[in-house]
Each structure stands twice: as C-alpha cells, then as structure tokens.
Design an enzyme around this catalytic site. Structure first.
Site, mmCIF file in Angstrom:
data_model
loop_
_atom_site.group_PDB
_atom_site.id
_atom_site.type_symbol
_atom_site.label_atom_id
_atom_site.label_comp_id
_atom_site.label_asym_id
_atom_site.label_seq_id
_atom_site.Cartn_x
_atom_site.Cartn_y
_atom_site.Cartn_z
ATOM 1 C CG HIS A 210 -33.521 -18.651 169.527
ATOM 2 N ND1 HIS A 210 -34.094 -18.849 167.688
ATOM 3 C CD2 HIS A 210 -35.336 -18.798 169.293
ATOM 4 C CE1 HIS A 210 -34.831 -18.517 167.215
ATOM 5 N NE2 HIS A 210 -35.950 -18.049 168.058
ATOM 6 C CB CYS B 271 -36.910 -21.291 166.754
ATOM 7 S SG CYS B 271 -37.986 -20.561 166.741
ATOM 8 C CG ASN C 179 -36.828 -15.756 165.845
ATOM 9 O OD1 ASN C 179 -36.158 -16.670 165.123
ATOM 10 N ND2 ASN C 179 -38.224 -15.696 166.954
HETATM 11 O O1 UT7 Z 1 -38.597 -18.062 168.234
HETATM 12 C C1 UT7 Z 1 -39.516 -18.442 168.646
HETATM 13 C C2 UT7 Z 1 -39.936 -18.479 169.795
HETATM 14 N N1 UT7 Z 1 -40.902 -16.651 169.900
HETATM 15 C C3 UT7 Z 1 -40.334 -15.922 171.204
HETATM 16 O O2 UT7 Z 1 -39.594 -16.702 171.901
HETATM 17 C C4 UT7 Z 1 -40.699 -14.507 171.138
HETATM 18 C C5 UT7 Z 1 -41.896 -14.040 172.404
HETATM 19 N N2 UT7 Z 1 -42.233 -13.649 172.588
HETATM 20 C C6 UT7 Z 1 -41.553 -12.252 172.906
HETATM 21 O O3 UT7 Z 1 -40.733 -11.844 172.443
HETATM 22 C C7 UT7 Z 1 -42.619 -10.658 173.123
HETATM 23 O O4 UT7 Z 1 -44.334 -11.415 173.925
HETATM 24 C C8 UT7 Z 1 -43.639 -10.195 172.014
HETATM 25 C C9 UT7 Z 1 -42.243 -9.067 170.884
HETATM 26 C C10 UT7 Z 1 -43.461 -10.395 170.506
HETATM 27 C C11 UT7 Z 1 -44.047 -8.940 172.763
HETATM 28 O O5 UT7 Z 1 -43.762 -7.945 173.341
HETATM 29 P P1 UT7 Z 1 -44.264 -8.588 174.883
HETATM 30 O O6 UT7 Z 1 -43.118 -7.041 175.784
HETATM 31 O O7 UT7 Z 1 -45.007 -8.971 175.498
HETATM 32 O O8 UT7 Z 1 -45.667 -6.782 174.474
HETATM 33 P P2 UT7 Z 1 -46.709 -7.543 174.316
HETATM 34 O O9 UT7 Z 1 -47.199 -9.079 173.950
HETATM 35 O O10 UT7 Z 1 -47.215 -7.647 175.775
HETATM 36 O O11 UT7 Z 1 -47.654 -6.194 174.074
HETATM 37 C C12 UT7 Z 1 -47.398 -4.955 174.648
HETATM 38 C C13 UT7 Z 1 -48.077 -4.224 174.233
HETATM 39 C C14 UT7 Z 1 -49.684 -4.106 173.842
HETATM 40 O O12 UT7 Z 1 -50.591 -3.146 173.508
HETATM 41 P P3 UT7 Z 1 -51.320 -2.471 174.753
HETATM 42 O O13 UT7 Z 1 -52.811 -3.841 175.185
HETATM 43 O O14 UT7 Z 1 -50.894 -2.470 176.480
HETATM 44 O O15 UT7 Z 1 -52.230 -1.278 174.662
HETATM 45 C C15 UT7 Z 1 -49.266 -4.652 171.656
HETATM 46 O O16 UT7 Z 1 -50.544 -3.996 171.622
HETATM 47 O O17 UT7 Z 1 -47.242 -3.242 173.000
HETATM 48 C C16 UT7 Z 1 -48.366 -4.220 172.372
HETATM 49 N N3 UT7 Z 1 -47.516 -3.720 170.261
HETATM 50 C C17 UT7 Z 1 -47.296 -3.000 170.152
HETATM 51 N N4 UT7 Z 1 -46.888 -1.455 169.770
HETATM 52 C C18 UT7 Z 1 -45.774 -1.339 168.707
HETATM 53 C C19 UT7 Z 1 -47.017 -5.446 170.589
HETATM 54 N N5 UT7 Z 1 -47.114 -5.398 169.358
HETATM 55 C C20 UT7 Z 1 -46.594 -4.537 168.825
HETATM 56 C C21 UT7 Z 1 -45.376 -3.444 167.850
HETATM 57 N N6 UT7 Z 1 -45.221 -2.026 168.119
HETATM 58 N N7 UT7 Z 1 -44.723 -3.936 166.831
#
Ligand code: UT7
Length: 329
Positions: free
Chosen positions: A256, A116, A286
């Site tokens: 970004h 990225c 993204n």
């Molecule tokens: O460009 C390259 C660099 N990349 C980035 O900068 C991305 C950085 N990371 C992020 O933007 C975030 O971490 C994400 C958007 C990828 C995820 O968001 P988060 O708030 O960190 O969510 P999480 O991974 O902690 O997941 C929270 C919950 C989980 O469920 P439980 O374990 O709490 O029951 C996930 O399974 O949300 C669930 N979850 C979803 N639920 C509905 C994960 N993805 C989804 C989804 N829809 N698409």
C-alpha cells in the site's frame, strides 16, 4: 477434480486529469516541497475536479476500460465489488452506481469498507465467489475520491492523499495461478488513531460538526506509521512462510502506498530488494483503495505469467494483511 482458482485476467485504472503538485500545496498550507518529498516520497497527486463527479465516475471509467481491454461485454459481468471509503453517497453502494454507469446490467454489486486494506479484502472475497464455481466474471474496483474528505487547511493530512480508481477482472482458472493465499487481521482499538469524527450514527452531521471540521480525515501519523511498518511486513512474511516461499521466490512486493519510508522499511524488514518493490507514490500519493491495483496497472508490462506477487496493506481500523498472488498472464 481440479480446484477452481480465481485469476486476475486484466487490470485498468482511471486517474483524474488535475495534478496537484507539492508546489501548489505550498501556496495552500504551511508546508514545503522538501518536507513532503523527504517525509513521504510524494511529489504530486491527482484530484477529481468538477461539479457532480464522485468516486463512481472514476470507478465506472476504470471498469469500462477494463472490460474493453479484456474484450468482455458488460452483460457478461456477474458481480461488482467496490472497495471505498468515499462512496458517492452513504447509500446506495458506489458499486451499484459504477455498474449502472458502466452498463453492467446482469450483476449484483456491493461496497466493502476496510479503509486502506479494502482492496485486498475485496479481492479475496471476490476470489471466493469465483472459486465457488458459480461466478465467471467478477470485477473488483478500488476507488476513492479522497479529496472529498481531506481538510485542505490541515497540513498533516492534505499533502498525503489523492483521487483515483483502478479495477481488476477475476475469472476462473484451473491453472496454478491467481489468488492463492492470504493473511488478514484487524484491531478495532486502532480506530482512535485514524477516523472521521462525524457523519456516522455516533455523531450525525450538524452545523456544529461542520463548524468543527469533523467531516474530514483525522490521523495521528506516528502511531499509524509504526503499526504499518511492522504489520505489513509480518503479514507478508506469514503468508510466505505458510506457503514455503523464500525471499528469492518473490518476484514483486506490492505495498500500500501511504509513505515512501513505510514502503522502504517494509521491504527492508522482509529482505526484498528495492527493485522488486512496486512504487508509484511519487505520482499519485495515497489513493487509499486504489493504490495496490494502480501499482499492478503501472507495472503490468513488467509482469510475467507465474510471477509470485505479495500484496500488502495497512490502514484505518486498524486493518492489515497480505495476499499471495500468482500472475496469470
Ligand atoms: O493509508 C492509511 C495509513 N496511513 C499511513 O500509513 C500514514 C502513516 N504516517 C505517516 O506517513 C507519517 O507519520 C506522516 C507523513 C503523516 C507524518 O510524518 P512524520 O515524519 O511522522 O512527521 P510528524 O507527524 O512527526 O511531524 C514532524 C514535524 C512536526 O513539527 P514539529 O512538531 O516537529 O515542529 C509537524 O508539525 O513536521 C510537521 N509537519 C509538517 N511540516 C511541513 C507535519 N506535516 C507537515 C507538512 N509540512 N505537511
């Protein structure tokens, strides 16, 4: 003798027609418009559909539009750099195919891969060529067909990414504008949190790797999130400090576009008001190497000559950094 600087003299993008909405994703994986919107800020993203179309097709359209906009004949271009993680093929470079499709015949070209942060690294590399005095028209393209490496059964990643290309033209100037300074860094230990498991020399493609779905993006969202928030702000503040720029001197912050919460947190850490932070993640998601030039393209009408712009990115590698740019038109 006045030092030659490299100024962005035009920007132009290409977005595929197909719009993949959060609603459509709800039909594909166990997710909701509400989760995607509140956790990421993304509402829709573009997808390049159609047989035989790759990253270079979007890149070539962006470049052709760019040259037309600036009134530059393809024969005048000296060099084309493409930042991408999704070249059409492992080799040759997408930049070569973009040049070929855009009718650029007198240039040399190659790709850069810094995930990225790739567009930022490519912009500074290209600026160095221009500053050498030997290159007058250099094109930098950020282009990715992310849909080619996204697993549309994995709800954690498939909601995040979109396809796009966007290009800038760099030309020499003796005015006090252009790419003025940067601060870049990498930490290879971060590879573990964001990578593609197979398809490289470590684990060449096989039936097993395909069956194990190892040719897609693997991301551990939370560690990437934490690093992104601190590193983009820190690199930006370092560049500002090294050049005696205060918050008030900054006209625009261009982060970004990976997650709206990361964008907002970066602005807050830097004390930059929200109205000075470029955002288009809601429309495109993204797009990896295209996010930053796409922001410049979207906001082009609001930019003024002399505006101090801080570009910043964080991505796989880990790679991150910031550029101080003075807008040239
Ligand atoms: O460009 C390259 C660099 N990349 C980035 O900068 C991305 C950085 N990371 C992020 O933007 C975030 O971490 C994400 C958007 C990828 C995820 O968001 P988060 O708030 O960190 O969510 P999480 O991974 O902690 O997941 C929270 C919950 C989980 O469920 P439980 O374990 O709490 O029951 C996930 O399974 O949300 C669930 N979850 C979803 N639920 C509905 C994960 N993805 C989804 C989804 N829809 N698409």
């Amino acid at each position: 003798m006045t030092q030659i600087k490299a100024a962005i003299t035009a920007v132009h993008g290409n977005l595929p027609d197909y719009i993949l909405t959060n609603k459509e994703l709800e039909q594909m994986v166990d997710t909701s418009d509400e989760w995607i919107s509140t956790r990421t800020g993304i509402r829709e993203r573009r997808i390049l559909k159609g047989e035989g179309l790759g990253t270079s097709d979007m890149g070539a359209k962006a470049v052709s539009g760019l040259l037309e906009k600036r009134g530059v004949d393809p024969s005048e271009v000296d060099m084309v750099l493409c930042a991408t993680v999704t070249p059409d093929m492992k080799f040759p470079a997408a930049a070569n195919l973009i040049s070929h499709k855009a009718g650029i015949k007198n240039a040399f070209s190659y790709d850069m891969n810094a995930a990225c942060s790739g567009f930022l690294y490519a912009l500074v590399t290209a600026a160095n060529y221009v500053e050498s005095g030997n290159y007058k028209k250099v094109v930098v393209v950020g282009a990715d067909k992310m849909s080619s490496i996204v697993d549309y059964t994995d709800r954690q990643t498939c909601v995040l990414f979109g396809d796009a290309a966007c290009a800038v033209l760099l030309e020499p100037t003796q005015e006090d504008v252009g790419v003025l300074d940067h601060k870049f860094a990498t930490d290879g230990a971060g590879w573990i949190h964001l990578h593609m498991k197979a398809g490289g020399s470590l684990k060449p493609p096989s039936h097993e790797t395909v069956d194990a779905r190892e040719h897609y993006i693997y991301q551990e969202g939370q560690p990437v999130f934490k690093f992104a928030v601190t590193k983009m702000a820190d690199a930006s503040l370092d560049v500002m400090k090294n050049n005696n720029l205060s918050t008030g001197d900054v006209s625009w912050l261009v982060p970004h576009q990976a997650n709206m919460r990361i964008i907002e947190a970066t602005g807050r850490r830097m004390n930059i008001p929200a109205e000075k932070v470029m955002v288009n993640i809601h429309k495109y998601g993204n797009t990896t190497n295209a996010t930053i030039p796409l922001c410049l393209w979207d906001y082009e009408n609001q930019l003024n000559k002399g505006d101090n712009i801080i570009l910043t990115a964080f991505g796989g590698g880990f790679t991150w950094g910031a550029i101080w740019l003075k807008w040239a038109y």
